[in-house]
Scaffold this motif. Structure first.
Motif, PDB file in Angstrom:
ATOM      1  N   UNK A   8       0.806  -1.224   0.000  1.00 31.84           N
ATOM      2  CA  UNK A   8       0.000   0.000   0.000  1.00 31.84           C
ATOM      3  C   UNK A   8       0.839   1.274   0.000  1.00 31.84           C
ATOM      4  N   UNK A   9       2.075   1.187   0.479  1.00 34.60           N
ATOM      5  CA  UNK A   9       2.960   2.349   0.509  1.00 34.60           C
ATOM      6  C   UNK A   9       4.342   1.915   0.025  1.00 34.60           C
ATOM      7  N   UNK A  10       4.754   2.415  -1.135  1.00 35.34           N
ATOM      8  CA  UNK A  10       6.049   2.030  -1.704  1.00 35.34           C
ATOM      9  C   UNK A  10       7.221   2.669  -0.975  1.00 35.34           C
ATOM     10  N   UNK A  11       6.950   3.538  -0.010  1.00 34.41           N
ATOM     11  CA  UNK A  11       8.036   4.219   0.704  1.00 34.41           C
ATOM     12  C   UNK A  11       8.948   3.229   1.414  1.00 34.41           C
ATOM     13  N   UNK A  12       8.375   2.131   1.907  1.00 33.13           N
ATOM     14  CA  UNK A  12       9.202   1.140   2.605  1.00 33.13           C
ATOM     15  C   UNK A  12      10.201   0.503   1.640  1.00 33.13           C
ATOM     16  N   UNK A  13       9.830   0.339   0.380  1.00 28.89           N
ATOM     17  CA  UNK A  13      10.749  -0.193  -0.630  1.00 28.89           C
ATOM     18  C   UNK A  13      11.825   0.824  -0.973  1.00 28.89           C
ATOM     19  N   UNK A  14      11.434   2.079  -1.115  1.00 26.10           N
ATOM     20  CA  UNK A  14      12.408   3.124  -1.446  1.00 26.10           C
ATOM     21  C   UNK A  14      13.413   3.326  -0.313  1.00 26.10           C
ATOM     22  N   UNK A  19      14.377   1.096   2.156  1.00 26.24           N
ATOM     23  CA  UNK A  19      15.255  -0.037   2.477  1.00 26.24           C
ATOM     24  C   UNK A  19      15.871  -0.694   1.243  1.00 26.24           C
ATOM     25  N   UNK A  20      15.249  -0.519   0.108  1.00 25.26           N
ATOM     26  CA  UNK A  20      15.697  -1.147  -1.139  1.00 25.26           C
ATOM     27  C   UNK A  20      16.044  -2.631  -0.948  1.00 25.26           C
ATOM     28  N   UNK A  21      15.070  -3.420  -0.504  1.00 28.60           N
ATOM     29  CA  UNK A  21      15.321  -4.858  -0.326  1.00 28.60           C
ATOM     30  C   UNK A  21      15.500  -5.561  -1.663  1.00 28.60           C
ATOM     31  N   UNK A  22      16.109  -6.729  -1.626  1.00 25.13           N
ATOM     32  CA  UNK A  22      16.103  -7.618  -2.785  1.00 25.13           C
ATOM     33  C   UNK A  22      14.707  -8.219  -2.861  1.00 25.13           C
ATOM     34  N   UNK A  23      14.072  -8.123  -4.009  1.00 22.70           N
ATOM     35  CA  UNK A  23      12.693  -8.574  -4.179  1.00 22.70           C
ATOM     36  C   UNK A  23      12.655  -9.778  -5.110  1.00 22.70           C
ATOM     37  N   UNK A  24      12.082 -10.865  -4.635  1.00 22.00           N
ATOM     38  CA  UNK A  24      11.870 -12.043  -5.476  1.00 22.00           C
ATOM     39  C   UNK A  24      10.382 -12.180  -5.742  1.00 22.00           C
ATOM     40  N   UNK A  25      10.025 -12.170  -7.007  1.00 22.40           N
ATOM     41  CA  UNK A  25       8.644 -12.378  -7.456  1.00 22.40           C
ATOM     42  C   UNK A  25       8.543 -13.780  -8.018  1.00 22.40           C
ATOM     43  N   UNK A  26       7.737 -14.636  -7.380  1.00 17.58           N
ATOM     44  CA  UNK A  26       7.636 -16.025  -7.827  1.00 17.58           C
ATOM     45  C   UNK A  26       6.861 -16.153  -9.133  1.00 17.58           C
ATOM     46  N   UNK A  27       5.908 -15.265  -9.369  1.00 16.40           N
ATOM     47  CA  UNK A  27       5.100 -15.338 -10.592  1.00 16.40           C
ATOM     48  C   UNK A  27       5.919 -14.885 -11.791  1.00 16.40           C
ATOM     49  N   UNK A  28       5.695 -15.513 -12.933  1.00 18.05           N
ATOM     50  CA  UNK A  28       6.355 -15.078 -14.164  1.00 18.05           C
ATOM     51  C   UNK A  28       5.369 -14.812 -15.303  1.00 18.05           C
ATOM     52  N   UNK A  77       6.249  -6.239  -9.193  1.00 20.74           N
ATOM     53  CA  UNK A  77       7.569  -6.032  -9.801  1.00 20.74           C
ATOM     54  C   UNK A  77       7.699  -4.590 -10.293  1.00 20.74           C
ATOM     55  N   UNK A  78       6.655  -4.065 -10.912  1.00 20.96           N
ATOM     56  CA  UNK A  78       6.701  -2.683 -11.385  1.00 20.96           C
ATOM     57  C   UNK A  78       6.894  -1.713 -10.219  1.00 20.96           C
ATOM     58  N   UNK A  79       6.217  -1.984  -9.122  1.00 20.47           N
ATOM     59  CA  UNK A  79       6.365  -1.135  -7.940  1.00 20.47           C
ATOM     60  C   UNK A  79       7.784  -1.202  -7.383  1.00 20.47           C
ATOM     61  N   UNK A  80       8.340  -2.417  -7.309  1.00 16.90           N
ATOM     62  CA  UNK A  80       9.680  -2.597  -6.761  1.00 16.90           C
ATOM     63  C   UNK A  80      10.749  -1.988  -7.666  1.00 16.90           C
ATOM     64  N   UNK A  81      10.582  -2.126  -8.971  1.00 11.09           N
ATOM     65  CA  UNK A  81      11.526  -1.521  -9.910  1.00 11.09           C
ATOM     66  C   UNK A  81      11.528   0.001  -9.775  1.00 11.09           C
ATOM     67  N   UNK A  82      10.335   0.585  -9.664  1.00 12.36           N
ATOM     68  CA  UNK A  82      10.226   2.037  -9.528  1.00 12.36           C
ATOM     69  C   UNK A  82      10.885   2.527  -8.243  1.00 12.36           C
ATOM     70  N   UNK A  83      10.932   1.639  -7.235  1.00 12.27           N
ATOM     71  CA  UNK A  83      11.553   1.995  -5.960  1.00 12.27           C
ATOM     72  C   UNK A  83      13.057   1.748  -5.959  1.00 12.27           C
ATOM     73  N   UNK A  84      13.599   1.225  -7.057  1.00 22.64           N
ATOM     74  CA  UNK A  84      15.035   1.000  -7.159  1.00 22.64           C
ATOM     75  C   UNK A  84      15.529  -0.300  -6.552  1.00 22.64           C
ATOM     76  N   UNK A  85      14.633  -1.286  -6.414  1.00 22.23           N
ATOM     77  CA  UNK A  85      15.015  -2.564  -5.802  1.00 22.23           C
ATOM     78  C   UNK A  85      15.670  -3.505  -6.810  1.00 22.23           C
ATOM     79  N   UNK A  86      16.555  -4.351  -6.317  1.00 25.61           N
ATOM     80  CA  UNK A  86      17.101  -5.456  -7.108  1.00 25.61           C
ATOM     81  C   UNK A  86      16.013  -6.516  -7.221  1.00 25.61           C
TER      82      UNK A  86
END
Length: 338
Positions: A247-253, A255-264, A272-281
């Motif tokens: 609900x809030x992408x600020x936590x991603x921006x 901490x910039x965690x490594x994000x694993x998305x199981x769905x392909x 994934x789009x949210x995490x990419x915009x936040x600069x996450x690996x």
């Protein structure tokens, strides 16, 4: 890119076949699930069998009913297969034997049939998660803001074998979901030595059950993540079709965690789009699929997976413009390879 963290440490036990790999006659292997019409697993395993000198063939078997899967497995021509939604948990009690990983996780994604017809259940999803995450993680700092991760830590050359990945104690992880893949992620976090794992699920009772079983915490309100002093890893196992986002992408921006998305399917989920915009690996779903598939290849052939050949086949069939593969249309952008 397709990293090659290798399969080491605890992975060795999971890769032991219940019997000697069968090479006496051609057998049929399948991806069992519903739906599986877009699965690229045939590209993984037909290359693996061919390069390792096995006459077997691998195809899709779309079946919403677990009884259809069992009947196929019991047929004389079938040597086993991969298991995906919705059968990972329902097929477990139908196995004649289980690996330790499958027992603890409570789900199977790999089935091997021995010459006497016995079905052995295993789970390589946890390896797909653990190995891909560890290929991104270096030493865990006390404060992400003052001492960044060594995200590009090289545990081995691309597609090649690697030395054992280091333990990563001190990890704070968020796990979204509570199904079979989430259970594999929970097991992976245990093997990684994570110090804190927080589980979120849309049905809180299921998150509580999983957290209690593995000794983790429950997140009933994603808004409370803003209170976390650190967050190193996020694994999302909720279906891509749910459109799940924090609900809030600020936590991603922050901490910039490594994000694993199981769905392909689709490749670029809303999360994934949210995490990419936040600069996450990002560890993409197709990368996890590749990693767990290589572990399956080793179980079924008793030989090292031809990682570079498998990766090349996936890149060719999924990302080449005009490819007829049914999943190709869900892999955009084609000029930004995983």
């Amino acid at each position: 890119a397709y990293k090659a963290p290798g399969l080491s440490g605890c992975a060795q036990d999971s890769r032991r076949a219940p019997a000697a790999p069968r090479k006496d006659r051609p057998l049929e292997f399948f991806i069992f699930g519903h739906p599986v019409t877009m699965s690229p697993s045939p590209e993984i395993h037909n290359v693996g069998f061919s390069r390792n000198g096995f006459p077997h063939k691998y195809a899709r078997f779309d079946a919403p009913d677990a009884e259809q899967v069992v009947a196929k497995l019991r047929s004389s021509a079938c040597g086993g297969g991969s298991v995906t939604i919705p059968h990972k948990e329902t097929l477990l009690p139908r196995m004649d034997s289980l690996s330790e990983a499958a027992k603890v996780i409570g789900a199977v994604n790999t089935i091997t049939k021995s010459a006497d017809g016995k079905l052995h259940g295993d789970n390589t999803d946890w390896l797909g998660i653990k190995n891909q995450l560890e290929s991104r993680l270096g030493s865990v700092p006390k404060s992400r803001g003052t001492c960044p991760f060594n995200i590009k830590s090289k545990l081995g050359s691309m597609f090649g074998a690697a030395s054992a990945a280091p333990k990563t104690p001190g990890l704070t992880c968020l796990l979204c979901g509570s199904g079979g893949t989430a259970r594999a992620a929970a097991f992976a976090f245990k093997q990684m030595g994570a110090s804190r794992v927080i589980i979120y699920n849309r049905t809180t009772s299921r998150a509580k059950a999983l957290a209690e079983e593995f000794g983790f915490e429950v997140c009933e309100d994603l808004g409370r993540l803003a209170e976390l002093p650190e967050l190193h890893v996020v694994v999302n196992t909720l279906p891509g079709s749910t459109g799940f986002q924090l609900p809030d992408a600020a936590v991603l921006r922050r901490h910039r965690p490594v994000v694993l998305e199981a769905a392909y399917i689709p490749r670029r989920t809303a999360f994934v789009q949210q995490a990419l915009a936040a600069g996450c690996e990002i560890v993409e779903g197709v990368e996890m699929l590749f990693e767990q598939g290589c572990a399956q290849c080793e179980i079924w052939t008793g030989a090292s997976a031809p990682r570079s050949d498998i990766a090349a086949a996936l890149l060719q069939t999924l990302f080449t413009r005009g490819s007829p593969h049914p999943a190709h249309g869900k892999m955009e952008p084609y000029d930004a390879l995983p």
